[in-house]
Design a protein around this motif. Structure first.
Motif, PDB file in Angstrom:
ATOM      1  N   GLU A  95       0.827  -1.148  -0.107  1.00  0.00           N
ATOM      2  CA  GLU A  95       0.057  -0.128   0.023  1.00  0.00           C
ATOM      3  C   GLU A  95       0.782   1.299   0.047  1.00  0.00           C
ATOM      4  O   GLU A  95       0.614   2.196  -0.630  1.00  0.00           O
ATOM      5  CB  GLU A  95      -0.980  -0.167   1.146  1.00  0.00           C
ATOM      6  CG  GLU A  95      -1.896  -0.943   0.905  1.00  0.00           C
ATOM      7  CD  GLU A  95      -2.797  -1.020   2.321  1.00  0.00           C
ATOM      8  OE1 GLU A  95      -2.666  -0.628   3.204  1.00  0.00           O
ATOM      9  OE2 GLU A  95      -3.868  -2.014   2.287  1.00  0.00           O
ATOM     10  N   ARG A  96       2.176   1.337   0.534  1.00  0.00           N
ATOM     11  CA  ARG A  96       2.860   2.491   0.794  1.00  0.00           C
ATOM     12  C   ARG A  96       3.294   2.860  -0.528  1.00  0.00           C
ATOM     13  O   ARG A  96       3.314   4.033  -0.991  1.00  0.00           O
ATOM     14  CB  ARG A  96       4.066   2.252   1.763  1.00  0.00           C
ATOM     15  CG  ARG A  96       3.591   2.670   3.044  1.00  0.00           C
ATOM     16  CD  ARG A  96       4.897   3.173   3.907  1.00  0.00           C
ATOM     17  NE  ARG A  96       5.702   1.619   4.096  1.00  0.00           N
ATOM     18  CZ  ARG A  96       5.733   0.910   5.186  1.00  0.00           C
ATOM     19  NH1 ARG A  96       4.941   1.035   6.338  1.00  0.00           N
ATOM     20  NH2 ARG A  96       6.352  -0.189   5.033  1.00  0.00           N
ATOM     21  N   ILE A  99       0.372   4.069  -3.095  1.00  0.00           N
ATOM     22  CA  ILE A  99      -0.407   5.409  -2.893  1.00  0.00           C
ATOM     23  C   ILE A  99      -0.395   6.330  -4.354  1.00  0.00           C
ATOM     24  O   ILE A  99      -1.408   6.927  -4.759  1.00  0.00           O
ATOM     25  CB  ILE A  99      -0.097   6.291  -1.586  1.00  0.00           C
ATOM     26  CG1 ILE A  99      -0.584   5.448  -0.486  1.00  0.00           C
ATOM     27  CG2 ILE A  99      -0.521   7.708  -1.676  1.00  0.00           C
ATOM     28  CD1 ILE A  99       0.187   5.907   0.946  1.00  0.00           C
ATOM     29  N   PHE A 133      -5.483   3.399   3.780  1.00  0.00           N
ATOM     30  CA  PHE A 133      -4.624   3.321   2.380  1.00  0.00           C
ATOM     31  C   PHE A 133      -5.654   3.964   1.425  1.00  0.00           C
ATOM     32  O   PHE A 133      -5.343   4.841   0.612  1.00  0.00           O
ATOM     33  CB  PHE A 133      -4.784   1.788   1.772  1.00  0.00           C
ATOM     34  CG  PHE A 133      -4.191   1.674   0.722  1.00  0.00           C
ATOM     35  CD1 PHE A 133      -3.093   2.494  -0.094  1.00  0.00           C
ATOM     36  CD2 PHE A 133      -4.957   0.936  -0.450  1.00  0.00           C
ATOM     37  CE1 PHE A 133      -2.840   2.439  -1.298  1.00  0.00           C
ATOM     38  CE2 PHE A 133      -4.613   0.789  -1.949  1.00  0.00           C
ATOM     39  CZ  PHE A 133      -3.285   1.539  -2.339  1.00  0.00           C
ATOM     40  N   ASN A 136      -5.461   7.677   2.072  1.00  0.00           N
ATOM     41  CA  ASN A 136      -4.099   8.339   1.523  1.00  0.00           C
ATOM     42  C   ASN A 136      -4.186   8.454  -0.037  1.00  0.00           C
ATOM     43  O   ASN A 136      -3.554   9.292  -0.459  1.00  0.00           O
ATOM     44  CB  ASN A 136      -2.951   7.571   2.149  1.00  0.00           C
ATOM     45  CG  ASN A 136      -2.644   7.535   3.427  1.00  0.00           C
ATOM     46  OD1 ASN A 136      -2.818   8.412   4.157  1.00  0.00           O
ATOM     47  ND2 ASN A 136      -2.002   6.640   4.045  1.00  0.00           N
ATOM     48  N   VAL A 137      -4.769   7.546  -0.683  1.00  0.00           N
ATOM     49  CA  VAL A 137      -4.966   7.799  -2.057  1.00  0.00           C
ATOM     50  C   VAL A 137      -5.765   8.987  -2.298  1.00  0.00           C
ATOM     51  O   VAL A 137      -5.180   9.858  -3.188  1.00  0.00           O
ATOM     52  CB  VAL A 137      -5.618   6.338  -2.769  1.00  0.00           C
ATOM     53  CG1 VAL A 137      -5.912   6.699  -4.367  1.00  0.00           C
ATOM     54  CG2 VAL A 137      -4.320   5.474  -2.545  1.00  0.00           C
ATOM     55  N   GLN A 140      -3.852  12.053  -1.772  1.00  0.00           N
ATOM     56  CA  GLN A 140      -2.953  12.499  -2.790  1.00  0.00           C
ATOM     57  C   GLN A 140      -3.521  12.910  -3.885  1.00  0.00           C
ATOM     58  O   GLN A 140      -3.048  13.749  -4.775  1.00  0.00           O
ATOM     59  CB  GLN A 140      -1.881  11.332  -3.002  1.00  0.00           C
ATOM     60  CG  GLN A 140      -0.871  11.369  -4.022  1.00  0.00           C
ATOM     61  CD  GLN A 140       0.311  12.464  -3.382  1.00  0.00           C
ATOM     62  OE1 GLN A 140       0.648  12.512  -2.363  1.00  0.00           O
ATOM     63  NE2 GLN A 140       0.148  13.666  -4.035  1.00  0.00           N
TER      64      GLN A 140
END
Length: 185
Positions: A95-96, A99, A133, A136-137, A140
């Motif tokens: 996941e990191r 993103i 996750f 965060n997506v 961003q």
């Protein structure tokens, strides 16, 4: 896939923008997606997406837009990939690194009017709670919409928004694109 969202349009738009300038072609594949540098194909780099799936094409293009020049000389950009069936710890690592490409993919979906779904790509494993996750997506993607995308991604985004006449223009549209599935989490 709706009739208005045809992978052939993505191929045409991508190749018009990047075939000559970046020596890179978008290709419909039959199996799993992969990126092949010119050293593997004999003439040009290829972004190969899975089975003619529209979403796969957008996702693979997003990865290509993230990869720097050196990475674009390597098969699949030289990245590790832990296959489906990851543990929760492996999933968090996945996941990191996903993103940014998934945020770019989400922007592409907005530019085309195509529904975006976060991909945890772990059908046979335990993805655990993916709300962080997804948030965060979304965060961003909102940043990209406010401040603009990286150069190649911006070029593709603009061409998509023009082709699909969606009216999106990064840097000018403050858009709340929060997820419905994690909104209460």
């Amino acid at each position: 896939m709706s009739e208005e969202h045809c992978y052939r349009d993505l191929i045409e738009i991508f190749n018009r923008l990047f075939l000559e300038s970046e020596q890179t072609r978008l290709v419909k594949g039959e199996d799993e997606p992969i990126y092949l540098p010119a050293s593997e194909t004999g003439n040009e780099h290829q972004v190969i997406f899975a089975h003619g799936f529209y979403a796969s094409a957008l996702h693979e293009i997003a990865h290509w837009c993230v990869a720097g020049k050196e990475r674009r000389m390597l098969v699949d950009y030289g990245y590790w990939y832990e296959p489906d069936g990851r543990t929760e710890e492996q999933q968090r690592l996945f996941e990191r690194v996903e993103i940014v490409p998934q945020a770019i993919e989400k922007c592409f979906c907005l530019a085309t009017g195509f529904r975006f779904r976060v991909s945890v790509d772990n059908l046979n494993g335990s993805p655990g709670n993916t709300c962080t996750f997804e948030k965060n997506v979304n965060q961003q993607a909102e940043t990209y919409l406010l401040e603009g995308l990286p150069y190649r991604a911006q070029s593709f985004f603009d061409a998509l928004a023009d082709f699909y006449n969606t009216g999106f223009d990064t840097g000018k549209n403050a858009v709340n694109i929060s997820s419905e599935s994690c909104a209460l989490a």
